[in-house]
Design a protein around this motif. Structure first.
Motif, PDB file in Angstrom:
ATOM      1  N   THR A 122       0.832  -1.200   0.000  1.00 40.53           N
ATOM      2  CA  THR A 122       0.000   0.000   0.000  1.00 40.53           C
ATOM      3  C   THR A 122       0.872   1.258   0.000  1.00 40.53           C
ATOM      4  O   THR A 122       0.586   2.221  -0.718  1.00 40.53           O
ATOM      5  CB  THR A 122      -0.947  -0.004   1.221  1.00 40.53           C
ATOM      6  N   ALA A 123       1.941   1.232   0.783  1.00 37.90           N
ATOM      7  CA  ALA A 123       2.827   2.392   0.874  1.00 37.90           C
ATOM      8  C   ALA A 123       3.496   2.707  -0.463  1.00 37.90           C
ATOM      9  O   ALA A 123       3.800   3.872  -0.742  1.00 37.90           O
ATOM     10  CB  ALA A 123       3.880   2.165   1.955  1.00 37.90           C
ATOM     11  N   THR A 124       3.710   1.696  -1.310  1.00 39.76           N
ATOM     12  CA  THR A 124       4.370   1.950  -2.597  1.00 39.76           C
ATOM     13  C   THR A 124       3.466   2.713  -3.557  1.00 39.76           C
ATOM     14  O   THR A 124       3.962   3.385  -4.466  1.00 39.76           O
ATOM     15  CB  THR A 124       4.784   0.637  -3.303  1.00 39.76           C
ATOM     16  N   GLY A 125       2.160   2.575  -3.401  1.00 36.40           N
ATOM     17  CA  GLY A 125       1.235   3.186  -4.342  1.00 36.40           C
ATOM     18  C   GLY A 125       1.111   2.401  -5.634  1.00 36.40           C
ATOM     19  O   GLY A 125       0.425   2.826  -6.560  1.00 36.40           O
ATOM     20  N   PHE A 126       1.778   1.234  -5.712  1.00 36.06           N
ATOM     21  CA  PHE A 126       1.716   0.387  -6.900  1.00 36.06           C
ATOM     22  C   PHE A 126       0.654  -0.680  -6.710  1.00 36.06           C
ATOM     23  O   PHE A 126       0.391  -1.114  -5.588  1.00 36.06           O
ATOM     24  CB  PHE A 126       3.055  -0.330  -7.136  1.00 36.06           C
ATOM     25  N   ASP A 127       0.068  -1.153  -7.832  1.00 34.21           N
ATOM     26  CA  ASP A 127      -0.821  -2.304  -7.720  1.00 34.21           C
ATOM     27  C   ASP A 127       0.046  -3.569  -7.758  1.00 34.21           C
ATOM     28  O   ASP A 127       1.246  -3.507  -8.011  1.00 34.21           O
ATOM     29  CB  ASP A 127      -1.913  -2.298  -8.794  1.00 34.21           C
ATOM     30  N   ILE A 128      -0.571  -4.707  -7.512  1.00 27.87           N
ATOM     31  CA  ILE A 128       0.181  -5.961  -7.375  1.00 27.87           C
ATOM     32  C   ILE A 128       0.948  -6.320  -8.644  1.00 27.87           C
ATOM     33  O   ILE A 128       2.070  -6.818  -8.578  1.00 27.87           O
ATOM     34  CB  ILE A 128      -0.729  -7.121  -6.899  1.00 27.87           C
ATOM     35  N   ASP A 129       0.373  -6.051  -9.815  1.00 33.03           N
ATOM     36  CA  ASP A 129       1.080  -6.346 -11.061  1.00 33.03           C
ATOM     37  C   ASP A 129       2.310  -5.458 -11.229  1.00 33.03           C
ATOM     38  O   ASP A 129       3.351  -5.919 -11.700  1.00 33.03           O
ATOM     39  CB  ASP A 129       0.149  -6.207 -12.267  1.00 33.03           C
ATOM     40  N   GLU A 130       2.192  -4.196 -10.851  1.00 34.79           N
ATOM     41  CA  GLU A 130       3.346  -3.292 -10.929  1.00 34.79           C
ATOM     42  C   GLU A 130       4.444  -3.732  -9.967  1.00 34.79           C
ATOM     43  O   GLU A 130       5.632  -3.680 -10.309  1.00 34.79           O
ATOM     44  CB  GLU A 130       2.917  -1.854 -10.604  1.00 34.79           C
ATOM     45  N   ILE A 131       4.058  -4.196  -8.798  1.00 37.03           N
ATOM     46  CA  ILE A 131       5.037  -4.676  -7.821  1.00 37.03           C
ATOM     47  C   ILE A 131       5.740  -5.918  -8.360  1.00 37.03           C
ATOM     48  O   ILE A 131       6.966  -6.032  -8.287  1.00 37.03           O
ATOM     49  CB  ILE A 131       4.363  -4.958  -6.462  1.00 37.03           C
ATOM     50  N   ARG A 132       4.976  -6.841  -8.939  1.00 42.27           N
ATOM     51  CA  ARG A 132       5.590  -8.062  -9.499  1.00 42.27           C
ATOM     52  C   ARG A 132       6.550  -7.723 -10.637  1.00 42.27           C
ATOM     53  O   ARG A 132       7.632  -8.295 -10.741  1.00 42.27           O
ATOM     54  CB  ARG A 132       4.505  -9.017  -9.987  1.00 42.27           C
ATOM     55  N   GLU A 133       6.157  -6.794 -11.506  1.00 38.95           N
ATOM     56  CA  GLU A 133       7.012  -6.391 -12.623  1.00 38.95           C
ATOM     57  C   GLU A 133       8.281  -5.714 -12.113  1.00 38.95           C
ATOM     58  O   GLU A 133       9.375  -6.002 -12.596  1.00 38.95           O
ATOM     59  CB  GLU A 133       6.252  -5.442 -13.569  1.00 38.95           C
ATOM     60  N   LEU A 134       8.153  -4.842 -11.133  1.00 36.33           N
ATOM     61  CA  LEU A 134       9.329  -4.169 -10.572  1.00 36.33           C
ATOM     62  C   LEU A 134      10.265  -5.188  -9.937  1.00 36.33           C
ATOM     63  O   LEU A 134      11.474  -5.155 -10.157  1.00 36.33           O
ATOM     64  CB  LEU A 134       8.900  -3.121  -9.543  1.00 36.33           C
ATOM     65  N   ARG A 135       9.702  -6.104  -9.196  1.00 34.26           N
ATOM     66  CA  ARG A 135      10.531  -7.135  -8.556  1.00 34.26           C
ATOM     67  C   ARG A 135      11.261  -7.974  -9.605  1.00 34.26           C
ATOM     68  O   ARG A 135      12.452  -8.272  -9.478  1.00 34.26           O
ATOM     69  CB  ARG A 135       9.681  -8.016  -7.668  1.00 34.26           C
TER      70      ARG A 135
END
Length: 159
Positions: A122-135
């Motif tokens: 939540t703190a990142t402001g990214f949705d789950i797909d954006e988090i997976r792509e960044l990772r």
């Protein structure tokens, strides 16, 4: 993609390492606040994540997973042990190896930690797909840099 002029290469805002360091420090600040309720530092949290996921692990394996040397890991484990969350015991199979085990309190802390990843996401402001792509991209970057470090090492044999 355009390449910046040579004069711009040494500008701080052109350094990916600085952007990654700034993001890492920002993550550290958020984790510090979120983990305070658990009584953990971020490196201690990482150790606990591994133990919750894998169960008992030798110190050497913890260090490999976390990319930490024993000089950094040992004091961290001592603090976790003093907090009553883990036990360190010599392996019965190889007395040179030290196993790290969760205590009852350490295992119980997992339940209280379940909301940490969601709060961080939540703190990142990214949705789950954006988090997976960044990772995924960061994992690729890490692999590329590890390979480059091997080839750039002064004592590395010629390729």
């Amino acid at each position: 993609m355009t390449t910046p002029p040579a004069a711009d290469w040494l500008r701080l805002d052109q350094q990916i390492c600085f952007s990654l360091n700034a993001a890492s420090r920002a993550f550290g600040g958020v984790y510090r606040v979120i983990l305070k309720d658990l009584g953990l530092t971020y490196p201690q949290y990482l150790v606990m994540l591994l133990l919750w996921e894998h169960g008992d692990l030798p110190v050497k394996k913890l260090g490999e997973h976390l990319r930490l040397d024993s000089g950094t890991l040992s004091p961290l484990l001592k603090r976790l042990e003093a907090s009553g969350l883990v036990r360190r015991e010599r392996s019965t199979e190889d007395e040179r190896s030290v196993e790290v085990r969760l205590t009852e309190d350490g295992a119980a802390l997992r339940g209280r930690a379940l909301n940490v990843p969601l709060r961080i996401a939540t703190a990142t402001g990214f949705d789950i797909d954006e988090i997976r792509e960044l990772r995924s991209r960061l994992d690729q970057l890490t692999s590329a840099l590890d390979a480059a470090a091997l080839t750039e090492a002064p004592d590395a044999p010629p390729a």
